[in-house]
Design an enzyme around this catalytic site. Structure first.
Site, PDB file in Angstrom:
ATOM      1  N   ASP A  85       0.978  -1.313  -0.020  1.00 52.97           N
ATOM      2  CA  ASP A  85      -0.011  -0.159  -0.076  1.00 52.97           C
ATOM      3  C   ASP A  85       0.956   1.302  -0.030  1.00 52.97           C
ATOM      4  OD1 ASP A  85      -2.052   1.872   0.192  1.00 52.97           O
ATOM      5  OD2 ASP A  85      -2.530   1.355   2.343  1.00 52.97           O
ATOM      6  N   ASP A 284      -2.410   5.785  -5.589  1.00 57.26           N
ATOM      7  CA  ASP A 284      -2.529   4.583  -4.316  1.00 57.26           C
ATOM      8  C   ASP A 284      -2.659   3.359  -4.840  1.00 57.26           C
ATOM      9  OD1 ASP A 284      -2.939   3.627  -2.058  1.00 57.26           O
ATOM     10  OD2 ASP A 284      -4.689   4.940  -1.369  1.00 57.26           O
TER      11      ASP A 284
END
Length: 504
Positions: A85, A284
């Site tokens: 992430d 992201d």
């Protein structure tokens, strides 16, 4: 689900492949293989510190996958599979004694501190991360050995989820200032060397930077390179663009300026526009879909024949549109910045892992229903998740606060890894985008009757007599602090079960 690997593929050949590639990487670069995976019981999540304005994003995302990597923690090493992430900054893992693991849910692995000879608690009760849907993970911060791709970080600070309702951990590799403890303590002095910083401290890489290659939707594997780039994983030029800080001048997230968007098909090109241009977008990898302002998303949906389903609370599209010849061209950092092509086969996603639902009425009656990879959001910052990132080769330079962008070379089998020369060195083989000050220009819509002429869709036109109230060429407010106020975007995850939906 099509395009996602089974759990068996996370081990065996995939692990051997990443170890082999790690051995080939030059000094100053660490290669980490990542595998795409579908988690059927993943919760809906958005970090609470990101603010309540992102509730709509949480509700709209209903199909969830992710990119995972297998690593080892402790001495001797305990194997765990964690999700990568770029939108968060902590590495954390479920405690083997957590109730959710005792129920057998932690099939990706958990950590037993009593079995590690090098485990040390450094922040008792200080690890505390909560999400909008009410899920959370709490426990201690600890230090221990962390092995990635055959390379070892000797003393990494991590979170141990003793009280957690999340069944797997994450590898957050964002700015250290975005760590959970910083948000909870409201003190910059509480930040610690997270994984990218610790790799520099251990002499494994030369600078706090990494490059991400997710590959296409149907590929099971991608890769991340810490401290370097791979010039064989992208096509054309690699261009450096600036990351924008928050209103207080600190860098929390990878926010860049999206300055144009075109829909291109055999029948012509449409320039789409928005009152939000230049649009602040966060790159992201922890977000499956992409989320843009409502006004431009309406145009995108009309181009491709997608429609919003009140029942599913997301935009859906006939699965047959995956084979469309149309594509979108995303432009960044002004008129001379990089452009990334995103094809329709990267944007039309299966809704379920079982039999797809079908349209029950209208012109698409009887066709399979898929999820569309670009959804709507009501406020900045907006998100470009995996449905965009798969089409881009992205370099994250956390020292110079720059992003490197190029079009990805899907399924490339060649490799040429180049390390960052030093801590202050810019992205190798990249040139800086000129005229980035021109990001305040708003594109003018050229073809408001989108779907009728685009070749994406066979639906009717917009019915607005060729007028577009959003097509003004006037200058919007500067791309500045009013749009950039954000304390850190993290994961937005959701999924739909294997049930069949009736669309009305």
């Amino acid at each position: 689900m099509k395009g996602y690997t089974s759990s068996a593929l996370l081990l065996g050949p995939a692990l051997l492949s990443q170890l082999a590639l790690a051995q080939q990487a030059p000094n100053g670069v660490v290669h980490w293989g990542i595998q795409k995976r579908h988690e059927p019981n993943a919760p809906n999540r958005l970090l609470r510190r990101a603010g309540p304005t992102h509730q709509a994003i949480l509700q709209n995302e209903q199909a969830r996958g992710g990119y995972f990597a297998t690593c080892e923690m402790g001495t001797p090493g305990q194997k765990v599979t964690l999700q990568l992430d770029t939108g968060s900054s902590d590495v954390w893992v479920p405690d083997s004694t957590a109730s959710i693991c005792n129920k057998g849910a932690c099939d990706l692995g958990s950590f037993d501190p009593s079995k590690s000879q090098t485990y040390t608690v450094v922040g008792q009760g200080e690890f505390d991360i909560s999400y909008v849907d009410g899920s959370s993970s709490k426990g201690d911060y600890f230090t221990d050995v962390f092995n990635i791709g055959g390379t070892t970080v000797t003393n990494l600070t991590m979170g141990l989820g003793a009280q957690t309702d999340i069944a797997y951990g994450l590898v957050g590799i964002g700015y250290a200032i975005n760590e959970a403890i910083v948000g909870n303590s409201h003190s910059l002095s509480s930040q610690y060397p997270n994984l990218p910083v610790a790799m520099v401290d251990d002499g494994l890489i030369n600078t706090i930077a990494y490059s991400l290659w997710l590959n296409d939707l149907d590929a099971g594997e991608g890769s991340i390179l810490f401290g370097g780039i791979d010039t064989k994983k992208y096509k054309g030029d690699l261009t450096r663009i600036r990351i924008y800080p928050s209103s207080n001048g600190y860098y929390f997230s990878f926010i860049v300026a999206l300055t144009s968007l075109q829909a291109i098909s055999p029948s012509g090109n449409d320039t789409l526009t928005s009152q939000e241009f230049p649009i602040p977008v966060v790159l992201d990898s922890g977000t499956t879909l992409s989320y843009l302002p409502q006004d431009i998303v309406d145009q995108i949906w009309q181009e491709v024949g997608a429609e919003y389903s009140d029942r599913l609370e997301l935009a859906v599209i006939p699965c047959s549109k995956k084979s469309s010849n149309g594509y979108f061209s995303f432009g960044f950092a002004g008129p001379d910045g990089p452009r990334i092509t995103v094809r329709m086969d990267e944007l039309v996603l299966d809704l379920t892992s079982g039999d797809p639902p079908k349209y029950t009425s209208g012109p698409n009656k009887g066709q399979d229903v898929c999820e569309f990879g670009i959804q709507n959001s009501t406020s900045a910052p907006y998100l470009l998740g995996d449905t965009f990132l798969r089409s881009a080769y992205v370099v994250y330079d956390l020292v110079n606060n720059e992003i490197g962008l190029a079009e990805t070379d899907f399924n490339s089998t060649e490799s040429n890894i180049v390390a960052f020369a030093s801590m202050s060195a810019t992205i190798p083989s990249a040139t800086q985008a000129p005229n980035q000050a021109a990001v305040t220009n708003r594109p003018v819509a050229t073809m408001p009757s989108f779907a009728a002429s685009s070749g994406f869709s066979d639906t009717g036109g917009s019915g607005n007599d060729g007028k577009d109230e959003n097509a003004s060429a006037g200058m919007p407010s500067a791309f500045g602090v009013a749009q950039m106020s954000v304390m850190g975007i993290a994961m937005v995850f959701a999924m739909v079960g294997s049930g069949v939906f009736v669309l009305l």
